[in-house]
Write an enzyme that holds these catalytic residues in place. Structure first.
Site, PDB file in Angstrom:
ATOM      1  N   HIS A   1       0.849  -1.185   0.000  1.00 54.70           N
ATOM      2  CA  HIS A   1       0.000   0.000   0.000  1.00 54.70           C
ATOM      3  C   HIS A   1       0.891   1.244   0.000  1.00 54.70           C
ATOM      4  O   HIS A   1       1.887   1.303   0.725  1.00 54.70           O
ATOM      5  CB  HIS A   1      -0.924   0.011   1.216  1.00 54.70           C
ATOM      6  CG  HIS A   1      -2.097  -0.903   1.059  1.00 54.70           C
ATOM      7  ND1 HIS A   1      -1.952  -2.233   0.802  1.00 54.70           N
ATOM      8  CD2 HIS A   1      -3.432  -0.671   1.112  1.00 54.70           C
ATOM      9  CE1 HIS A   1      -3.147  -2.794   0.708  1.00 54.70           C
ATOM     10  NE2 HIS A   1      -4.069  -1.867   0.885  1.00 54.70           N
TER      11      HIS A   1
ATOM     12  N   LYS B   1     -13.223   5.597   7.234  1.00 56.27           N
ATOM     13  CA  LYS B   1     -13.586   6.653   6.281  1.00 56.27           C
ATOM     14  C   LYS B   1     -15.100   6.743   6.133  1.00 56.27           C
ATOM     15  O   LYS B   1     -15.663   7.817   5.947  1.00 56.27           O
ATOM     16  CB  LYS B   1     -12.936   6.386   4.921  1.00 56.27           C
ATOM     17  CG  LYS B   1     -13.227   7.449   3.867  1.00 56.27           C
ATOM     18  CD  LYS B   1     -12.271   7.347   2.700  1.00 56.27           C
ATOM     19  CE  LYS B   1     -12.619   6.196   1.781  1.00 56.27           C
ATOM     20  NZ  LYS B   1     -13.747   6.513   0.871  1.00 56.27           N
TER      21      LYS B   1
END
Length: 922
Positions: free
Chosen positions: A131, A581
């Site tokens: 990532h 999120k």
């Protein structure tokens, strides 16, 4: 944020070490004619305004190196402090490690035999991902590793003054290399470069740490008063495994092709076989036992004859090499029996005319025979010290180094299946509009038929071909080498059971099915990834449907039989980043907790153990936080089948680049999981009185968070008040920052979302919503707040949330975030959204301080000290980034794109430097 790899640190020693490193750095700068810059680094004096220095890029780089040196000094201080504590007070003094956990278990009445019976069932699987949160070049990271090694080298008291001076000179040479090396990636790294980085850890770091980890357990075991011989058999020890996503994770990543996956599987196999050959060769050099001094057991001589006969000429050579040394001859035969290493993707490495091990299990059997033969002749110490560590290397890394997971998004799979249906003459477009019941009925009918949708020469469409090409690579690898090197087929954004059943159709299409009890089973496990709050809430029903499917039952039964498990086990991945999120930190963590409880119940009803795979990132809002607190905060019974977790981006370098840190961080997980597993086994599951309050707090915090991100103009505020546009332009990872390129919050990956808030010092994703939730609870249920206060937030799940939030609050700089907010051109929008954020910040601080009965600076002394040491330098970097952002955006607005591009290098450097100062990106 990641403050340090240790929760204990001696700041006085850290300051001494840093002062030494800083002096070396300043001397190096002086030698190169950078006197003014050397004298104005932000340490115990007013630093210069970066704009005043003629070469801004060099000044920013100097600040970046300054922070990296400070990080190194603190990391080394933490490591040395732990050693001092253990020397003076014993192994049981440090939280989360083997000594503390074993003493706690013994104190709670759990016997040596009970602990021993569970140890071998403990499985910890570390999945390394690429990532894009590592902002530093691999070349730069290598210089950092060299500096750290030299810093540790200085600790040795044996050096003479002249030798100490030589070490100092070496440090300055490395610093000069670092200074002369560009920090920026001018091109996005290729997947092959990310793979090389991951392989470095798997080949060079973890194999060296593994025996140290076992020794730590043995020392703690003995200190606890337990018999050391009980741990002599390596098969009694907890199992550590590794996985990787690099070259297999294709979710929104167009560069991860079938060819890349094939190359990755072969490269990992090559390195694994090289690793084993190296350790067997080293073992052979040690086992020079002569048959003239001890007779080899019959079982050993018989196995030597068998292997030699199988190997033909190679067997004869192995026997001739070390006459009268049967143990060494046996190892020579093992080395000769290793599969030949494939040189490239066209070379299978097969030996049609020569015997070789079909799997690492066969090699383990021979190593166990070797160990037993040494025990039979009384060479216990040699067996324990020399053979057991090699057994553990093979047990951990096999012939595959790390299992490669294959991840793809459910929406991509939908398009792929639609194309396959259309190619077969079916209405593929209809599948995209069907409800879940219609989809499931169709999939059930199809799965009862062995016929594929297409024939090999047909082209169905880009998504379909991408999926099938990948699965064909997996099939070829399974046929050639077995499935040991392939992990799970992970479906990100799993929304329904049909998202998982679709994968079975893809496997049927390419032939990834195998007979099992008169029917077909899948050769590879299918794993859901539940990411949003809604999907977490639906996850138990989804898993009940999936686990009851006949094909799933057969696949799990086959895996159970192959692995010798007591019960079938289904892996379930849960996502921290996207749930945060989606719902904010409180709702994210609590919904993950509740989902795990319900998933365990669903598994229980299906007589299936659930293995949780925690998709954790490097920052608090993406699942990070103190390891021992994270483990304690998990639901009862959640470690029954082991644990998997991801390590992403900069956390890999921060936790594992140096062997001392790698040992500490792996021990935290191994010891912590063991302690929690035994605690759960010896204590009935009970409901906690705070659970209904947690449900209420979760809902309230989620509402406050959603009000913010759904407020009119919020996305515009976010895009202007943070450097998200710069972060999207950086080259720190091969993966795009958006899944499909849409300019929406839903399409934006969680990493750049967190990264941008951290860069602007809002750290919003780590605390927003908690203040509103606690305030409402105080108004409506003051007695409940008093109850939490009386318990000192000591219930592990609540403490984990609150302690993570207060650590995030400590990283907020209200002065700096106000300056970033000033970048928002619409004054009404700026005032309205910033007012909501600032109000929630003060509310959250007030409510958490009320719970603790102390100011956060007093409650979190280490974090506060960490931030205060960096504050001056960070503020100047932030202000320089803001100045550059204004200029860069203005140039774009006026069409001067070429001039704007000329500023990118300086902007990227500020991103790197701020990340280094905070020790986190996203």
């Amino acid at each position: 944020m990641i403050t340090t790899t240790s929760s204990v640190i001696n700041f006085e020693k850290a300051e001494r070490d840093f002062t030494f490193l800083l002096q070396c750095f300043q001397e190096m700068l002086h030698d190169l004619g950078e006197k003014e810059l050397a004298e104005h680094l932000p340490w115990k004096r007013a630093s210069m305004r970066l704009d005043d220095y003629p070469d801004i890029e060099r000044a920013i780089q100097a600040y970046s190196i300054f922070f990296q040196l400070l990080n190194m000094a603190e990391e080394n201080s933490g490591a040395q402090y732990r050693r001092t504590i253990e020397t003076e007070k014993g192994l049981s003094e440090l939280k989360g490690l083997w000594g503390k956990n074993l003493h706690r278990l013994k104190k709670n009445g759990i016997t040596e035999e009970e602990i021993l019976s569970e140890l071998s069932r403990v499985t910890v699987d570390v999945a390394l991902t690429a990532h894009p949160t590592e902002a530093k070049r691999k070349t730069v990271l290598e210089q950092h590793r060299q500096l750290y090694i030299l810093l540790v080298k200085r600790e040795n008291q044996m050096w003479t003054p002249l030798e100490q001076e030589d070490i100092r000179k070496e440090i300055k040479v490395v610093m000069e290399r670092l200074w002369r090396t560009g920090e920026l990636l001018y091109d996005k790294p290729a997947v092959s470069a990310e793979r090389r980085n991951i392989v470095h850890y798997l080949y060079n770091i973890f194999p060296e740490v593994l025996p140290m980890l076992d020794k730590r357990l043995l020392h703690a075991w003995q200190e606890c008063g337990f018999a050391p011989e009980k741990l002599a058999d390596p098969q009694t020890l907890p199992l550590l495994r590794f996985g990787s996503w690099v070259g297999g994770d294709r979710d929104g990543h167009p560069l991860v092709t079938a060819k890349v996956t094939r190359e990755t599987l072969l490269e990992m196999r090559r390195k694994a076989l090289a690793l084993i050959a190296f350790h067997l060769t080293r073992l052979a050099s040690k086992l020079s036992l002569s048959e003239k001094h001890q007779l080899p057991p019959d079982a050993l001589e018989e196995r030597i004859r068998t292997l030699a006969n199988h190997l033909g000429e190679d067997g004869e050579v192995a026997l001739i090499r070390n006459r009268h040394e049967p143990w060494r001859q046996f190892i020579n035969l093992m080395i000769a029996s290793l599969p030949k290493n494939p040189r490239n993707e066209h070379d299978t490495g097969n030996q049609n005319d020569i015997f070789s091990y079909g799997s690492s299990r066969e090699l383990l059997d021979d190593l166990e025979l070797l160990r037993q033969s040494l025990l039979n002749v009384g060479a216990r110490h040699i067996a324990d010290s020399d053979v057991a560590p090699v057994y553990r290397i093979v047990q951990t890394f096999g012939f595959h180094l790390a299992s490669l997971d294959i991840r793809q998004n459910s929406e991509f799979h939908d398009l792929a299946l639609s194309q396959l249906m259309s190619a077969a003459g079916l209405n593929g477009s209809a599948f995209l509009t069907w409800n879940e019941e219609e989809r499931t009925a169709f999939l059930d009918r199809e799965l009862q038929s062995p016929r594929p949708f297409t024939h090999p020469d047909m082209k169905a469409g880009p998504e379909a071909e991408a999926v099938l090409d990948c699965y064909r690579v997996l099939l070829d690898h399974c046929k050639e080498y077995g499935s040991e090197g392939i992990g799970s087929l992970i479906v990100s954004m799993t929304r329904n059971a049909s998202d998982l059943l679709v994968v079975y159709l893809f496997m049927r299409e390419v032939g990834l099915m195998t007979p099992f009890k008169e029917h077909d089973a899948c050769m590879l496990p299918v794993v859901p990834l539940f990411e949003t709050i809604e999907d977490l809430e639906k996850s138990p029903d989804i898993m009940r449907t999936f686990l009851s499917h006949p094909l799933t039952r057969r696949t799990l039964g086959m895996q159970q039989e192959m692995n010798g498990w007591e019960k079938p086990a289904q892996q379930v991945m849960i996502g921290y980043s996207d749930s945060n999120k989606d719902g904010g930190i409180f709702a994210s963590i609590w919904n993950l907790y509740r989902a795990q409880e319900s998933l365990l119940e669903a598994g229980k009803k299906s007589e299936t153990e659930i293995l949780f795979f925690h998709g954790r990132g490097g920052s608090i809002s993406r699942g990070a936080g103190p390891t021992h607190r994270f483990l304690r905060a998990q639901p009862h019974g959640s470690f029954q089948a082991g644990i998997r977790f991801t390590e992403q981006g900069e956390t890999i370098a921060q936790k594992y680049a140096n062997r001392i840190s790698a040992l500490y961080n792996l021990e935290l997980f191994m010891a912590g999981v063991t302690g929690e597993l035994l605690k759960h086994r010896n204590k009935e599951k009970t409901s906690h009185e705070l659970e209904p309050l947690m449900d209420m707090l979760s809902r309230t915090s989620n509402l406050a968070y959603r009000r913010l991100i759904e407020a009119e103009g919020f996305i515009d505020f976010f895009r202007e008040a943070t450097p998200i546009d710069i972060i999207e332009a950086t080259r720190i990872g091969s993966r795009p920052s958006r899944r499909s390129g849409k300019k929406s919050l839903a399409d934006l990956r969680a990493i750049p979302w967190v990264f941008s808030w951290n860069q602007a010092r809002f750290s919003l994703s780590g605390w927003f919503g908690i203040g509103s939730a606690l305030e409402q609870l105080q108004h409506e249920h003051p007695e409940a707040c008093d109850n939490i206060r009386r318990q000192d937030a000591s219930w592990a799940p609540l403490r984990y949330i609150i302690s993570n939030a207060d650590a995030s609050l400590a990283t907020v700089d209200t002065e700096i975030m106000r300056e970033y907010a000033a970048l928002v051109e619409n004054s009404e929008l700026r005032s309205r959204i910033f007012g909501i954020i600032e109000n929630e910040y003060h509310k959250t601080r007030t409510m958490i301080e009320s719970l603790y009965g102390a100011h956060l600076e007093e409650q979190r002394l280490n974090v506060s000290r960490f931030i205060s040491l960096r504050q001056e330098g960070l503020r100047e970097l932030h202000r320089q980034q803001i100045r550059l952002l204004k200029k860069w955006r203005k140039l774009h607005q006026t069409g001067q794109n070429k001039k704007a591009d000329n500023l990118l290098a300086e902007l990227f450097l500020t991103v790197n430097a701020i990340s280094g100062g905070l020790r986190t990106t996203g």
